[in-house]
Design a protein around this motif. Structure first.
Motif, PDB file in Angstrom:
ATOM      1  N   GLN A 172       0.834  -1.194   0.000  1.00 18.20           N
ATOM      2  CA  GLN A 172       0.000   0.000   0.000  1.00 18.20           C
ATOM      3  C   GLN A 172       0.869   1.243   0.000  1.00 18.20           C
ATOM      4  OE1 GLN A 172      -2.294  -0.736   3.609  1.00 18.20           O
ATOM      5  NE2 GLN A 172      -4.067  -1.333   2.386  1.00 18.20           N
ATOM      6  N   THR A 173       0.330   2.305  -0.557  1.00 19.43           N
ATOM      7  CA  THR A 173       1.012   3.596  -0.515  1.00 19.43           C
ATOM      8  C   THR A 173       0.772   4.247   0.839  1.00 19.43           C
ATOM      9  OG1 THR A 173      -0.906   4.759  -1.411  1.00 19.43           O
ATOM     10  CG2 THR A 173       0.674   3.840  -2.994  1.00 19.43           C
ATOM     11  N   ASP A 174       1.509   5.320   1.113  1.00 19.75           N
ATOM     12  CA  ASP A 174       1.334   6.026   2.391  1.00 19.75           C
ATOM     13  C   ASP A 174      -0.071   6.605   2.507  1.00 19.75           C
ATOM     14  OD1 ASP A 174       3.897   5.389   3.035  1.00 19.75           O
ATOM     15  OD2 ASP A 174       4.743   7.376   2.680  1.00 19.75           O
ATOM     16  N   VAL A 175      -0.599   7.071   1.392  1.00 18.94           N
ATOM     17  CA  VAL A 175      -1.972   7.626   1.422  1.00 18.94           C
ATOM     18  C   VAL A 175      -2.971   6.538   1.797  1.00 18.94           C
ATOM     19  CG1 VAL A 175      -3.778   8.682   0.027  1.00 18.94           C
ATOM     20  CG2 VAL A 175      -1.391   9.420  -0.240  1.00 18.94           C
ATOM     21  N   LEU A 202       0.572   7.120  12.747  1.00 20.70           N
ATOM     22  CA  LEU A 202       0.282   8.329  11.979  1.00 20.70           C
ATOM     23  C   LEU A 202       1.379   9.376  12.183  1.00 20.70           C
ATOM     24  CD1 LEU A 202      -2.027   9.166  10.116  1.00 20.70           C
ATOM     25  CD2 LEU A 202      -3.099  10.316  12.060  1.00 20.70           C
ATOM     26  N   GLU A 203       1.879   9.483  13.399  1.00 20.03           N
ATOM     27  CA  GLU A 203       2.943  10.457  13.692  1.00 20.03           C
ATOM     28  C   GLU A 203       4.192  10.152  12.879  1.00 20.03           C
ATOM     29  OE1 GLU A 203       6.393  12.243  15.297  1.00 20.03           O
ATOM     30  OE2 GLU A 203       5.978  10.093  15.479  1.00 20.03           O
ATOM     31  N   TYR A 204       4.497   8.884  12.709  1.00 17.08           N
ATOM     32  CA  TYR A 204       5.665   8.488  11.920  1.00 17.08           C
ATOM     33  C   TYR A 204       5.508   8.916  10.463  1.00 17.08           C
ATOM     34  CZ  TYR A 204       8.902   5.448   9.422  1.00 17.08           C
ATOM     35  OH  TYR A 204       9.880   4.968   8.583  1.00 17.08           O
ATOM     36  N   LEU A 205       4.303   8.834   9.927  1.00 16.50           N
ATOM     37  CA  LEU A 205       4.074   9.127   8.515  1.00 16.50           C
ATOM     38  C   LEU A 205       4.067  10.624   8.220  1.00 16.50           C
ATOM     39  CD1 LEU A 205       1.282   6.488   7.755  1.00 16.50           C
ATOM     40  CD2 LEU A 205       3.639   6.449   6.910  1.00 16.50           C
ATOM     41  N   VAL A 206       3.544  11.444   9.143  1.00 11.71           N
ATOM     42  CA  VAL A 206       3.355  12.871   8.835  1.00 11.71           C
ATOM     43  C   VAL A 206       4.649  13.661   8.914  1.00 11.71           C
ATOM     44  CG1 VAL A 206       0.948  12.864   9.553  1.00 11.71           C
ATOM     45  CG2 VAL A 206       2.731  13.404  11.222  1.00 11.71           C
ATOM     46  N   HIS A 207       5.759  13.017   9.235  1.00  8.31           N
ATOM     47  CA  HIS A 207       7.037  13.731   9.175  1.00  8.31           C
ATOM     48  C   HIS A 207       7.361  14.129   7.737  1.00  8.31           C
ATOM     49  CE1 HIS A 207       8.742  13.655  13.235  1.00  8.31           C
ATOM     50  NE2 HIS A 207       8.110  12.499  13.395  1.00  8.31           N
ATOM     51  N   GLN A 208       6.870  13.374   6.769  1.00  9.46           N
ATOM     52  CA  GLN A 208       7.044  13.730   5.363  1.00  9.46           C
ATOM     53  C   GLN A 208       6.041  14.814   4.990  1.00  9.46           C
ATOM     54  OE1 GLN A 208       7.189  10.476   2.625  1.00  9.46           O
ATOM     55  NE2 GLN A 208       8.334   9.147   4.017  1.00  9.46           N
ATOM     56  N   VAL A 209       6.529  15.820   4.281  1.00  9.61           N
ATOM     57  CA  VAL A 209       5.704  16.986   3.960  1.00  9.61           C
ATOM     58  C   VAL A 209       4.457  16.581   3.180  1.00  9.61           C
ATOM     59  CG1 VAL A 209       5.670  19.164   2.687  1.00  9.61           C
ATOM     60  CG2 VAL A 209       7.694  18.530   4.007  1.00  9.61           C
ATOM     61  N   ASP A 210       4.629  15.734   2.173  1.00 12.67           N
ATOM     62  CA  ASP A 210       3.485  15.335   1.351  1.00 12.67           C
ATOM     63  C   ASP A 210       2.443  14.573   2.162  1.00 12.67           C
ATOM     64  OD1 ASP A 210       4.761  16.506  -0.774  1.00 12.67           O
ATOM     65  OD2 ASP A 210       5.576  14.637  -1.564  1.00 12.67           O
ATOM     66  N   ASN A 211       2.903  13.702   3.032  1.00 11.50           N
ATOM     67  CA  ASN A 211       1.952  12.937   3.839  1.00 11.50           C
ATOM     68  C   ASN A 211       1.151  13.843   4.767  1.00 11.50           C
ATOM     69  OD1 ASN A 211       2.744  10.514   2.703  1.00 11.50           O
ATOM     70  ND2 ASN A 211       4.154   9.989   4.347  1.00 11.50           N
ATOM     71  N   ALA A 212       1.806  14.842   5.351  1.00 10.84           N
ATOM     72  CA  ALA A 212       1.085  15.768   6.236  1.00 10.84           C
ATOM     73  C   ALA A 212       0.043  16.559   5.461  1.00 10.84           C
ATOM     74  CB  ALA A 212       2.086  16.706   6.908  1.00 10.84           C
ATOM     75  N   GLN A 213       0.388  16.965   4.244  1.00 12.40           N
ATOM     76  CA  GLN A 213      -0.589  17.694   3.429  1.00 12.40           C
ATOM     77  C   GLN A 213      -1.738  16.786   2.990  1.00 12.40           C
ATOM     78  OE1 GLN A 213       1.788  19.341   0.282  1.00 12.40           O
ATOM     79  NE2 GLN A 213       2.855  20.792   1.627  1.00 12.40           N
ATOM     80  N   ASN A 214      -1.428  15.539   2.680  1.00 10.50           N
ATOM     81  CA  ASN A 214      -2.496  14.594   2.332  1.00 10.50           C
ATOM     82  C   ASN A 214      -3.393  14.311   3.531  1.00 10.50           C
ATOM     83  OD1 ASN A 214      -1.661  14.266  -0.357  1.00 10.50           O
ATOM     84  ND2 ASN A 214      -0.181  12.687   0.204  1.00 10.50           N
ATOM     85  N   LEU A 215      -2.820  14.327   4.718  1.00  9.95           N
ATOM     86  CA  LEU A 215      -3.630  14.144   5.922  1.00  9.95           C
ATOM     87  C   LEU A 215      -4.683  15.240   6.037  1.00  9.95           C
ATOM     88  CD1 LEU A 215      -3.982  12.545   8.636  1.00  9.95           C
ATOM     89  CD2 LEU A 215      -2.448  14.245   9.647  1.00  9.95           C
ATOM     90  N   CYS A 216      -4.310  16.464   5.657  1.00 10.00           N
ATOM     91  CA  CYS A 216      -5.271  17.571   5.693  1.00 10.00           C
ATOM     92  C   CYS A 216      -6.386  17.357   4.675  1.00 10.00           C
ATOM     93  CB  CYS A 216      -4.564  18.896   5.418  1.00 10.00           C
ATOM     94  SG  CYS A 216      -3.306  19.337   6.632  1.00 10.00           S
ATOM     95  N   SER A 217      -6.008  16.933   3.471  1.00 14.92           N
ATOM     96  CA  SER A 217      -7.003  16.786   2.408  1.00 14.92           C
ATOM     97  C   SER A 217      -8.015  15.690   2.703  1.00 14.92           C
ATOM     98  CB  SER A 217      -6.302  16.500   1.076  1.00 14.92           C
ATOM     99  OG  SER A 217      -5.570  15.278   1.152  1.00 14.92           O
TER     100      SER A 217
END
Length: 456
Positions: A172-175, A202-217
């Protein structure tokens, strides 16, 4: 009695010498005019003897009128009138006085390589018979028992295909992973322990900028902010940790967090009765949200953020929260100072001018003066921890433009600075005796001296 040769006897001798000199004069120009591409060198051989070697030969165009000798790996004698191909190794054997020739170095290298490439291992007839016999035995059909034994050691192809298909589904992808984590988190069947584990992933994943932005979306950031209001302190701590990691150095997520009301919620958590370990994570989230974000800093000041921090500073006797608070304030002061200095550059573009304008409305130093931070920060100098003292000295120097009058009126501040300087001087002497590095203590003395100058 001295004999004097007669004129008639000396005449033939003079004539002979003149003839000999004439022949030499004719031979020397002809020799010099001949083209020679060879070079002679006297070298010592492996047997300790000397020989003359010719390391190059003439042009190939001269070989047409001569018998061309084909060199080999061994030395062979050259006869008069014979020529050799270009690149051959020619030498003059000083023992025999004859010229000898063999293949040149590059030719020998090429020949050896060809031999290595074409060389095939030899095999005896008996060995060949034995190998052929074994091949025939291996080709004999196996018995049913042997076939079953071999089959039992391997898995069927159909089973392997099913496992590979299942493996593809597990990739699976991070998203996709974050979406699955959020679905499990919002499930009514999820326990508190499961939610804590999901927040950790979730905290481990949102260190990446793209993942944190996808979390918002996908609505995950709003869910994290809402979890800050949980009645479980563990969920509060974990959600603050996720929020701080998501907004760290991520302007887009910082804006989304402000729109979700994260700052007000975090300040409320700091102002209410919370365990120390929860407030540490909340302070981390606040510092990450305010860093390089003047809009959030202005709202932090307007919502009483400095007052909340001052009350928290006074209530913390252990010094753990005090150091974090002072570090955060020092970073904010230094950040604005750097932006202000950059604003003096007339070549700034429009975006930098706008950023400078945003920082200009953040009245941080004035707010710190009003909330009594000029007298609060020096309290950290009484700590025995060097790190606490360093943070206090740096913050005091940063606040000196607005706090210098209060520093001077402080009854024991000068005495404390002198006492600290003596302590660090003693430590430097001890480190020098032990032969250890003392750069940190020297830096502390520099900070103390710089602040002492401000107080004059």
């Amino acid at each position: 009695m001295r004999l004097i040769p007669s004129r008639s006897a000396a005449a033939p001798l003079s004539l002979s010498l003149a003839l000999l000199l004439g022949l030499l004069c004719c031979h020397i120009p002809s020799t010099l005019s001949q083209k020679s591409d060879s070079a002679l060198a006297v070298v010592e051989t492996a047997e300790g003897e000397e020989e003359v070697q010719v390391t190059d030969v003439g042009d190939e165009e001269d070989e047409g009128d001569l018998e061309v000798v084909q060199p080999t790996e061994e030395w062979q004698t050259l006869k008069p009138g014979q020529a050799v191909p270009r690149g051959s190794h020619v030498r003059l054997n000083l023992q025999t006085g004859q010229r000898e020739v063999r293949l040149g170095e590059e030719q020998l290298k090429y020949l050896n390589q060809v031999h290595r490439d074409t060389e095939e291992p030899s095999i005896s007839p008996e060995e060949l018979k034995r190998v052929m016999k074994k091949i025939k035995e291996d080709l004999k059909p196996e018995s049913t028992e042997q076939q079953d034994l071999v089959a039992s050691q391997f898995r069927p192809m159909e089973e392997l295909k099913k496992d590979m298909a299942q493996l593809d589904l597990l990739v699976q992808t991070d998203v996709q992973i974050m979406r699955r984590l959020l679905e499990q988190f919002t499930s009514s069947n999820a326990t508190t322990e499961q939610r804590l584990s999901l927040l950790l992933e979730l905290e481990y994943l949102v260190h990446q900028v793209d993942n944190a932005q996808n979390l918002c979306s996908m609505g995950g950031l709003q869910l994290v902010v809402e979890t800050l209001n949980s009645s479980d302190f563990r969920l509060q701590e974990s959600s603050a940790f996720v929020l701080g990691s998501a907004v760290s150095s991520n302007p887009e997520v910082q804006v989304k967090a402000m729109e979700a009301g994260a700052l007000q919620t975090l300040l409320t958590m700091l102002a209410t009765d919370q365990p120390l370990w929860v407030k540490k994570k909340v302070l981390f989230a606040v510092a990450s949200l305010l860093r390089n974000f003047p809009y959030a800093q202005r709202h932090f000041l307007s919502h009483g953020g400095l007052q909340v921090l001052s009350e928290l500073f006074r209530a913390d006797r252990g010094g753990v929260l005090r150091t974090r608070i002072v570090t955060m304030l020092y970073d904010m002061i230094s950040e604005k100072e750097l932006i202000s200095q950059a604003g003096l550059d007339p070549g700034l573009d429009a975006s930098h001018q706008e950023r400078l304008r945003q920082y200009s409305v953040v009245s941080l130093r004035e707010g710190l003066l009003e909330e009594g931070w000029c007298s609060l920060i020096p309290q950290l100098l009484d700590s025995t921890e060097h790190d606490y003292r360093e943070k206090a000295l740096r913050a005091m120097l940063a606040l000196a433009p607005v706090c210098v009058d209060q520093y001077r009126s402080h009854s024991s501040l000068k005495a404390s600075l002198l006492s600290l300087r003596e302590q660090y001087q003693d430590m430097i002497q001890s480190q020098m005796i032990l032969g250890e590095e003392n750069g940190y203590f020297e830096e502390m003395i520099d900070l103390i001296n710089a602040l002492h100058i401000k107080l004059r």
